[in-house]
Design a protein around this motif. Structure first.
Motif, mmCIF file in Angstrom:
data_model
loop_
_atom_site.group_PDB
_atom_site.id
_atom_site.type_symbol
_atom_site.label_atom_id
_atom_site.label_comp_id
_atom_site.label_asym_id
_atom_site.label_seq_id
_atom_site.Cartn_x
_atom_site.Cartn_y
_atom_site.Cartn_z
ATOM 1 N N LYS A 1 0.860 -1.184 0.000
ATOM 2 C CA LYS A 1 0.000 0.000 0.000
ATOM 3 C C LYS A 1 0.892 1.229 0.000
ATOM 4 C CE LYS A 1 -3.629 0.133 2.606
ATOM 5 N NZ LYS A 1 -4.545 0.273 3.735
ATOM 6 N N LEU A 2 0.655 2.125 -0.964
ATOM 7 C CA LEU A 2 1.472 3.331 -1.077
ATOM 8 C C LEU A 2 0.830 4.521 -0.375
ATOM 9 C CD1 LEU A 2 2.603 2.976 -4.785
ATOM 10 C CD2 LEU A 2 3.831 2.319 -2.716
ATOM 11 N N ASN A 3 -0.444 4.733 -0.592
ATOM 12 C CA ASN A 3 -1.147 5.821 0.091
ATOM 13 C C ASN A 3 -2.645 5.634 -0.048
ATOM 14 O OD1 ASN A 3 -1.786 7.059 -2.548
ATOM 15 N ND2 ASN A 3 0.361 7.658 -2.545
ATOM 16 N N GLU A 4 -3.382 6.368 0.759
ATOM 17 C CA GLU A 4 -4.836 6.303 0.699
ATOM 18 C C GLU A 4 -5.436 7.519 1.374
ATOM 19 O OE1 GLU A 4 -6.523 2.952 2.782
ATOM 20 O OE2 GLU A 4 -5.470 3.412 4.616
ATOM 21 N N SER A 5 -6.688 7.753 1.048
ATOM 22 C CA SER A 5 -7.483 8.779 1.716
ATOM 23 C C SER A 5 -8.896 8.226 1.797
ATOM 24 C CB SER A 5 -7.452 10.087 0.919
ATOM 25 O OG SER A 5 -8.297 10.010 -0.204
ATOM 26 N N ALA A 6 -9.821 9.020 2.230
ATOM 27 C CA ALA A 6 -11.209 8.572 2.255
ATOM 28 C C ALA A 6 -11.734 8.360 0.836
ATOM 29 C CB ALA A 6 -12.069 9.597 2.981
ATOM 30 N N LYS A 7 -11.057 8.955 -0.177
ATOM 31 C CA LYS A 7 -11.524 8.893 -1.567
ATOM 32 C C LYS A 7 -10.847 7.830 -2.413
ATOM 33 C CE LYS A 7 -12.519 13.815 -1.554
ATOM 34 N NZ LYS A 7 -12.208 15.089 -2.182
ATOM 35 N N TYR A 8 -9.696 7.301 -2.004
ATOM 36 C CA TYR A 8 -8.991 6.321 -2.826
ATOM 37 C C TYR A 8 -8.001 5.510 -1.997
ATOM 38 C CZ TYR A 8 -4.965 9.439 -2.683
ATOM 39 O OH TYR A 8 -3.920 10.209 -2.260
ATOM 40 N N SER A 9 -7.591 4.395 -2.583
ATOM 41 C CA SER A 9 -6.492 3.578 -2.062
ATOM 42 C C SER A 9 -5.560 3.323 -3.230
ATOM 43 C CB SER A 9 -6.995 2.243 -1.526
ATOM 44 O OG SER A 9 -7.870 2.419 -0.452
ATOM 45 N N HIS A 10 -4.254 3.327 -2.981
ATOM 46 C CA HIS A 10 -3.262 3.170 -4.036
ATOM 47 C C HIS A 10 -2.236 2.151 -3.568
ATOM 48 C CE1 HIS A 10 0.401 5.177 -6.197
ATOM 49 N NE2 HIS A 10 0.035 4.083 -6.814
ATOM 50 N N GLY A 11 -2.049 1.107 -4.359
ATOM 51 C CA GLY A 11 -1.079 0.081 -4.005
ATOM 52 C C GLY A 11 -0.221 -0.291 -5.189
ATOM 53 N N LEU A 12 0.785 -1.120 -4.938
ATOM 54 C CA LEU A 12 1.726 -1.541 -5.966
ATOM 55 C C LEU A 12 1.962 -3.036 -5.839
ATOM 56 C CD1 LEU A 12 3.817 -0.744 -8.183
ATOM 57 C CD2 LEU A 12 5.465 -0.484 -6.325
ATOM 58 N N PHE B 1 -4.591 -11.409 -3.318
ATOM 59 C CA PHE B 1 -5.933 -10.823 -3.288
ATOM 60 C C PHE B 1 -5.786 -9.420 -2.724
ATOM 61 C CE2 PHE B 1 -6.558 -15.354 -3.088
ATOM 62 C CZ PHE B 1 -7.611 -15.563 -3.958
ATOM 63 N N ILE B 2 -6.423 -8.437 -3.337
ATOM 64 C CA ILE B 2 -6.193 -7.059 -2.897
ATOM 65 C C ILE B 2 -7.395 -6.386 -2.243
ATOM 66 C CG2 ILE B 2 -4.368 -6.757 -4.591
ATOM 67 C CD1 ILE B 2 -6.258 -5.025 -6.202
ATOM 68 N N LYS B 3 -8.523 -7.081 -2.128
ATOM 69 C CA LYS B 3 -9.746 -6.496 -1.574
ATOM 70 C C LYS B 3 -9.532 -5.858 -0.205
ATOM 71 C CE LYS B 3 -13.296 -8.634 0.601
ATOM 72 N NZ LYS B 3 -13.256 -7.793 1.743
ATOM 73 N N ASP B 4 -8.970 -6.582 0.713
ATOM 74 C CA ASP B 4 -8.827 -6.068 2.078
ATOM 75 C C ASP B 4 -7.832 -4.914 2.163
ATOM 76 O OD1 ASP B 4 -10.713 -7.845 3.023
ATOM 77 O OD2 ASP B 4 -9.226 -9.360 3.564
ATOM 78 N N GLU B 5 -6.704 -5.057 1.487
ATOM 79 C CA GLU B 5 -5.661 -4.034 1.581
ATOM 80 C C GLU B 5 -6.114 -2.697 0.989
ATOM 81 O OE1 GLU B 5 -2.169 -2.702 3.066
ATOM 82 O OE2 GLU B 5 -2.822 -4.775 3.244
ATOM 83 N N LEU B 6 -6.850 -2.757 -0.124
ATOM 84 C CA LEU B 6 -7.305 -1.509 -0.757
ATOM 85 C C LEU B 6 -8.745 -1.159 -0.404
ATOM 86 C CD1 LEU B 6 -5.667 -1.609 -4.297
ATOM 87 C CD2 LEU B 6 -4.804 -0.625 -2.175
ATOM 88 N N LYS B 7 -9.361 -1.947 0.460
ATOM 89 C CA LYS B 7 -10.715 -1.690 0.955
ATOM 90 C C LYS B 7 -11.746 -1.626 -0.175
ATOM 91 C CE LYS B 7 -8.996 0.520 5.050
ATOM 92 N NZ LYS B 7 -8.079 1.566 5.327
ATOM 93 N N GLU B 8 -11.642 -2.571 -1.116
ATOM 94 C CA GLU B 8 -12.607 -2.635 -2.214
ATOM 95 C C GLU B 8 -13.978 -3.001 -1.677
ATOM 96 O OE1 GLU B 8 -10.735 -5.583 -4.643
ATOM 97 O OE2 GLU B 8 -9.602 -4.102 -5.748
ATOM 98 N N THR B 9 -15.013 -2.413 -2.249
ATOM 99 C CA THR B 9 -16.379 -2.690 -1.808
ATOM 100 C C THR B 9 -17.272 -3.205 -2.932
ATOM 101 O OG1 THR B 9 -17.153 -0.444 -2.251
ATOM 102 C CG2 THR B 9 -16.236 -0.883 -0.047
ATOM 103 N N SER B 10 -16.783 -3.197 -4.174
ATOM 104 C CA SER B 10 -17.629 -3.606 -5.289
ATOM 105 C C SER B 10 -17.152 -4.876 -5.985
ATOM 106 C CB SER B 10 -17.703 -2.482 -6.329
ATOM 107 O OG SER B 10 -16.408 -2.218 -6.847
ATOM 108 N N CYS B 11 -15.915 -5.265 -5.750
ATOM 109 C CA CYS B 11 -15.381 -6.446 -6.421
ATOM 110 C C CYS B 11 -14.146 -6.941 -5.675
ATOM 111 C CB CYS B 11 -15.024 -6.141 -7.876
ATOM 112 S SG CYS B 11 -13.666 -4.977 -8.092
ATOM 113 N N GLU B 12 -13.709 -8.128 -6.047
ATOM 114 C CA GLU B 12 -12.454 -8.687 -5.547
ATOM 115 C C GLU B 12 -11.533 -8.812 -6.746
ATOM 116 O OE1 GLU B 12 -9.758 -9.403 -3.811
ATOM 117 O OE2 GLU B 12 -10.610 -10.874 -2.438
ATOM 118 N N ILE B 13 -10.321 -8.304 -6.640
ATOM 119 C CA ILE B 13 -9.333 -8.414 -7.702
ATOM 120 C C ILE B 13 -8.163 -9.209 -7.153
ATOM 121 C CG2 ILE B 13 -7.770 -7.172 -9.243
ATOM 122 C CD1 ILE B 13 -9.706 -4.780 -9.040
#
Length: 137
Positions: free
Chosen positions: A6-17, A29-41
């Protein structure tokens, strides 16, 4: 790197590498780390001759596989077909699926996107709104 950083995040986005996908190995799986709510990638990589060690299906979610590099075979229930760089496969709910790298060398690298089947009601410009904003790019 075979993990999500995880590189950075705010209430509006999550950014990872994930890193260099050509050298990627394993499954992330990146759902938990980037706090996805609509899909699992997830990102997956299979070595030559390797397959996912199990078949599976989903009750509510369809899966979309995008092959980034390599080639292999994909099975949905009894149907088996070849896949390669650029292949995109959608698998409906209730269908068993698996993927295998059939190459003698080189990893099969893919992205899998899982989302609730029949939930897409707005997309592209039916869900978008052109806005006025000063560019800071």
């Amino acid at each position: 790197m075979s993990e999500l950083k995880k590189l950075n995040e705010s209430a509006k986005y999550s950014h990872g590498l994930v890193g260099n996908l050509a050298a990627f190995e394993g499954k992330i799986f990146i759902k938990d780390e980037l706090k996805e709510t609509s899909c699992e990638i997830s990102f997956g990589s299979l070595a030559p001759g390797q397959a996912v060690p199990f078949f599976h299906n989903h009750k509510d979610n369809e899966e979309n596989y995008i092959v980034l590099s390599g080639y292999g075979a994909f099975q949905v229930d009894e149907d088996v077909f070849p896949i390669a760089d650029g292949s995109v496969i959608r698998v409906a709910t209730g269908c068993d699926r698996n993927i295998k790298n059939t190459a003698e060398r080189g990893n099969l690298v893919y992205i899998c996107i899982q989302a609730k089947e029949s939930s897409l009601t707005g997309y592209t410009m039916t869900d978008a709104e052109i806005t006025e904003r000063d560019s800071r790019l």
